[in-house]
Design a protein around this motif. Structure first.
Motif, PDB file in Angstrom:
ATOM      1  N   PRO A  46       0.803  -1.228   0.000  1.00 35.57           N
ATOM      2  CA  PRO A  46       0.000   0.000   0.000  1.00 35.57           C
ATOM      3  C   PRO A  46       0.832   1.272   0.000  1.00 35.57           C
ATOM      4  N   VAL A  47       2.005   1.248   0.631  1.00 39.85           N
ATOM      5  CA  VAL A  47       2.860   2.435   0.627  1.00 39.85           C
ATOM      6  C   VAL A  47       3.335   2.730  -0.795  1.00 39.85           C
ATOM      7  N   ALA A  48       3.785   1.708  -1.505  1.00 37.50           N
ATOM      8  CA  ALA A  48       4.211   1.897  -2.895  1.00 37.50           C
ATOM      9  C   ALA A  48       3.051   2.386  -3.745  1.00 37.50           C
ATOM     10  N   ALA A  49       1.873   1.803  -3.563  1.00 35.46           N
ATOM     11  CA  ALA A  49       0.708   2.186  -4.356  1.00 35.46           C
ATOM     12  C   ALA A  49       0.306   3.635  -4.125  1.00 35.46           C
ATOM     13  N   SER A  50       0.599   4.163  -2.937  1.00 34.40           N
ATOM     14  CA  SER A  50       0.203   5.539  -2.619  1.00 34.40           C
ATOM     15  C   SER A  50       0.969   6.572  -3.438  1.00 34.40           C
ATOM     16  N   TYR A  51       2.064   6.180  -4.083  1.00 34.35           N
ATOM     17  CA  TYR A  51       2.810   7.088  -4.943  1.00 34.35           C
ATOM     18  C   TYR A  51       2.150   7.248  -6.310  1.00 34.35           C
ATOM     19  N   ALA A  52       1.247   6.344  -6.657  1.00 35.99           N
ATOM     20  CA  ALA A  52       0.601   6.368  -7.972  1.00 35.99           C
ATOM     21  C   ALA A  52      -0.532   7.388  -8.007  1.00 35.99           C
ATOM     22  N   ASP A  53      -0.960   7.740  -9.225  1.00 32.69           N
ATOM     23  CA  ASP A  53      -2.121   8.610  -9.384  1.00 32.69           C
ATOM     24  C   ASP A  53      -3.411   7.844  -9.126  1.00 32.69           C
ATOM     25  N   THR A  54      -3.406   6.576  -9.555  1.00 32.61           N
ATOM     26  CA  THR A  54      -4.596   5.731  -9.467  1.00 32.61           C
ATOM     27  C   THR A  54      -4.177   4.304  -9.148  1.00 32.61           C
ATOM     28  N   PHE A 107      -7.664  -2.415  -8.823  1.00 36.63           N
ATOM     29  CA  PHE A 107      -7.693  -3.622  -8.010  1.00 36.63           C
ATOM     30  C   PHE A 107      -8.203  -4.803  -8.834  1.00 36.63           C
ATOM     31  N   LEU A 108      -7.489  -5.913  -8.707  1.00 36.86           N
ATOM     32  CA  LEU A 108      -7.854  -7.154  -9.391  1.00 36.86           C
ATOM     33  C   LEU A 108      -8.256  -8.201  -8.367  1.00 36.86           C
ATOM     34  N   ALA A 109      -9.234  -9.026  -8.751  1.00 38.74           N
ATOM     35  CA  ALA A 109      -9.605 -10.194  -7.956  1.00 38.74           C
ATOM     36  C   ALA A 109     -10.161 -11.236  -8.910  1.00 38.74           C
ATOM     37  N   ASP A 110      -9.658 -12.444  -8.813  1.00 38.87           N
ATOM     38  CA  ASP A 110     -10.129 -13.549  -9.660  1.00 38.87           C
ATOM     39  C   ASP A 110     -10.059 -13.213 -11.139  1.00 38.87           C
ATOM     40  N   GLY A 111      -9.013 -12.484 -11.532  1.00 34.18           N
ATOM     41  CA  GLY A 111      -8.814 -12.195 -12.944  1.00 34.18           C
ATOM     42  C   GLY A 111      -9.661 -11.069 -13.492  1.00 34.18           C
ATOM     43  N   ARG A 112     -10.379 -10.364 -12.625  1.00 41.55           N
ATOM     44  CA  ARG A 112     -11.228  -9.250 -13.073  1.00 41.55           C
ATOM     45  C   ARG A 112     -10.845  -7.960 -12.359  1.00 41.55           C
ATOM     46  N   LEU A 113     -11.012  -6.846 -13.060  1.00 40.30           N
ATOM     47  CA  LEU A 113     -10.875  -5.542 -12.410  1.00 40.30           C
ATOM     48  C   LEU A 113     -12.111  -5.308 -11.560  1.00 40.30           C
ATOM     49  N   VAL A 114     -11.893  -5.068 -10.282  1.00 40.90           N
ATOM     50  CA  VAL A 114     -13.022  -4.946  -9.365  1.00 40.90           C
ATOM     51  C   VAL A 114     -13.104  -3.590  -8.678  1.00 40.90           C
ATOM     52  N   GLY A 115     -12.257  -2.658  -9.068  1.00 34.50           N
ATOM     53  CA  GLY A 115     -12.351  -1.338  -8.474  1.00 34.50           C
ATOM     54  C   GLY A 115     -11.152  -0.475  -8.789  1.00 34.50           C
ATOM     55  N   ARG A 116     -11.263   0.803  -8.466  1.00 32.28           N
ATOM     56  CA  ARG A 116     -10.181   1.761  -8.650  1.00 32.28           C
ATOM     57  C   ARG A 116     -10.227   2.767  -7.526  1.00 32.28           C
ATOM     58  N   LEU A 117      -9.076   3.388  -7.292  1.00 29.00           N
ATOM     59  CA  LEU A 117      -8.958   4.394  -6.244  1.00 29.00           C
ATOM     60  C   LEU A 117      -8.062   5.498  -6.766  1.00 29.00           C
ATOM     61  N   ASP A 118      -8.587   6.711  -6.818  1.00 34.28           N
ATOM     62  CA  ASP A 118      -7.818   7.859  -7.283  1.00 34.28           C
ATOM     63  C   ASP A 118      -7.183   8.584  -6.106  1.00 34.28           C
ATOM     64  N   ALA A 119      -6.047   9.246  -6.372  1.00 31.39           N
ATOM     65  CA  ALA A 119      -5.312   9.972  -5.324  1.00 31.39           C
ATOM     66  C   ALA A 119      -5.210   9.126  -4.069  1.00 31.39           C
ATOM     67  N   PRO A 120      -4.624   7.951  -4.180  1.00 29.09           N
ATOM     68  CA  PRO A 120      -4.657   6.994  -3.061  1.00 29.09           C
ATOM     69  C   PRO A 120      -3.782   7.407  -1.882  1.00 29.09           C
ATOM     70  N   SER A 121      -4.258   7.092  -0.699  1.00 29.76           N
ATOM     71  CA  SER A 121      -3.449   7.194   0.514  1.00 29.76           C
ATOM     72  C   SER A 121      -3.141   5.774   0.979  1.00 29.76           C
ATOM     73  N   VAL A 122      -2.150   5.635   1.836  1.00 25.04           N
ATOM     74  CA  VAL A 122      -1.778   4.304   2.331  1.00 25.04           C
ATOM     75  C   VAL A 122      -2.960   3.643   3.022  1.00 25.04           C
TER      76      VAL A 122
END
Length: 273
Positions: free
Chosen positions: A219-227, A230-245
Motif C-alpha cells: 500500500p505504501v508503494a501504491a500511494s505514490y501512484a495517481d490511481t 484492483f484485481l480479484a479472480d482475474g477481473r478488475l473490481v475497483g479503482r482508487l484515485d489519489a490513493p493514501s496508504v
C-alpha cells in the motif's frame, strides 16, 4: 531528481498517442479442461499518457499476468492490447520484440542487470540491442539524474540494492519508451531505497510524460501512484484515485466483498484512468 526535457529533445520525439495503453476484453487461461485456470477474465482498461497506475490484488488475482500481456511478454488467449496507438496482438514475434525495444521499458524486482557490465553499459544495453546510436552524454545525464553520476564504471556487485534498481530505471527510460512496466520494483529494497525508487517512477510520469504501470502488493508503494486498480479472480473490481496508504489498505481488506465492486455491475466496461 529528473531535469525537465529540453524543447529541442521534445521536438525530436515522435508523436505519442494520448491513450498510452488499452486492453479490450483481454482473456488469459492456463491449462486445459478441468485443470484450466482463468488468469484474466475479459479485462478492459484505458490509461492516458503520462499517468502512474498501480495494480494490486491478492496472490493469484492476475496482476503479473496482466502486466505480461499488456507489455507483450505473453500473448492473451482473447481480446486486444494496444500500446501507444499500436495493437500488439496478432503480429510476429520479431515485430513484437522490436516494438518492445523502442516503445516499452521494464523495471523488475530483481533488477535483471548483467553482472559483467558497468552501470553505464547496463543502461545503454536497450539502445545497443535496438541498433540505435548511443549518446553517451545523455546516458551520463540520465545516470546523474538517478543519483549515480559517481557510479558509471561500477558493476552490479559494487552497488547497493537501491543503486541497482536506479540503474534499472535509467535503463528503462533511456530509450524514451511510451510505457514503463514495473513489477514489484521495491520488493527487494529497504524503506529509504524504496522511497527513492518510487519518487523516480513518479517523476518519470509527471516530468517526462512516461506512462508507468506498477504491479505491487505494498500500500505504501501504491500511494505514490495517481490511481490504483484492483484485481480479484482475474477481473478488475475497483479503482482508487489519489490513493493514501490507509485507503489502499482498507480497499484491499474488502476485495472479497464482491457485491460492492463495479466489475460485478458492469463486467465488460472499459475502466478508464
Amino acid at each position: 531528481m529528473f531535469g525537465r526535457t529540453s524543447r529541442a529533445r521534445r521536438k525530436a520525439r515522435p508523436a505519442r498517442s494520448a491513450e498510452a495503453l488499452r486492453l479490450d476484453r483481454v482473456r488469459k487461461v492456463y491449462g486445459t479442461d478441468e485443470a484450466a485456470v482463468t488468469a484474466l477474465d475479459e479485462v478492459s482498461l484505458s490509461l492516458p499518457a503520462g499517468s502512474f497506475t498501480a495494480v494490486m490484488g491478492p496472490s493469484g488475482s492476475g496482476k503479473s499476468t496482466l502486466l505480461q500481456c499488456a507489455a507483450g511478454l505473453d500473448r492473451p488467449d482473447g481480446g486486444t492490447v494496444t500500446v501507444d496507438g499500436e495493437e500488439l496482438t496478432g503480429g510476429t514475434e520479431a515485430a513484437l520484440t522490436k516494438f518492445r525495444r523502442t516503445r516499452i521499458g521494464f523495471v523488475f524486482q530483481q533488477y535483471n542487470l548483467l553482472d559483467t557490465l558497468t552501470a553505464e553499459q547496463n543502461t545503454t544495453l536497450p539502445l545497443r540491442l535496438a541498433g540505435r546510436r548511443v549518446d553517451r552524454a545523455r546516458v551520463h545525464e540520465m545516470l546523474r539524474q538517478v543519483g549515480l553520476a559517481e557510479r558509471l564504471a561500477h558493476r552490479p556487485a559494487e552497488l547497493s540494492g537501491g543503486q541497482r534498481q536506479r540503474v534499472a530505471i535509467a535503463r528503462a527510460l533511456v530509450a524514451e519508451p511510451a510505457v514503463v512496466f514495473a513489477d514489484e520494483p521495491t520488493g527487494a529494497l529497504d524503506t529509504r531505497s524504496a522511497r527513492e525508487v518510487l519518487t523516480l517512477l513518479r517523476e518519470a510520469a509527471r516530468l517526462h510524460g512516461r506512462t508507468v504501470v506498477m504491479v505491487t502488493h505494498d500500500p505504501v508503494a501504491a500511494s505514490y501512484a495517481d490511481t490504483v486498480l484492483f484485481l480479484a479472480d482475474g477481473r478488475l473490481v475497483g479503482r482508487l484515485d489519489a490513493p493514501s496508504v490507509d485507503a489502499v489498505a482498507e480497499r484491499l481488506a474488502h476485495l472479497g466483498d464482491r457485491t460492492t465492486t463495479a466489475a460485478n455491475a458492469a463486467p465488460h466496461t472499459v475502466m478508464e484512468v
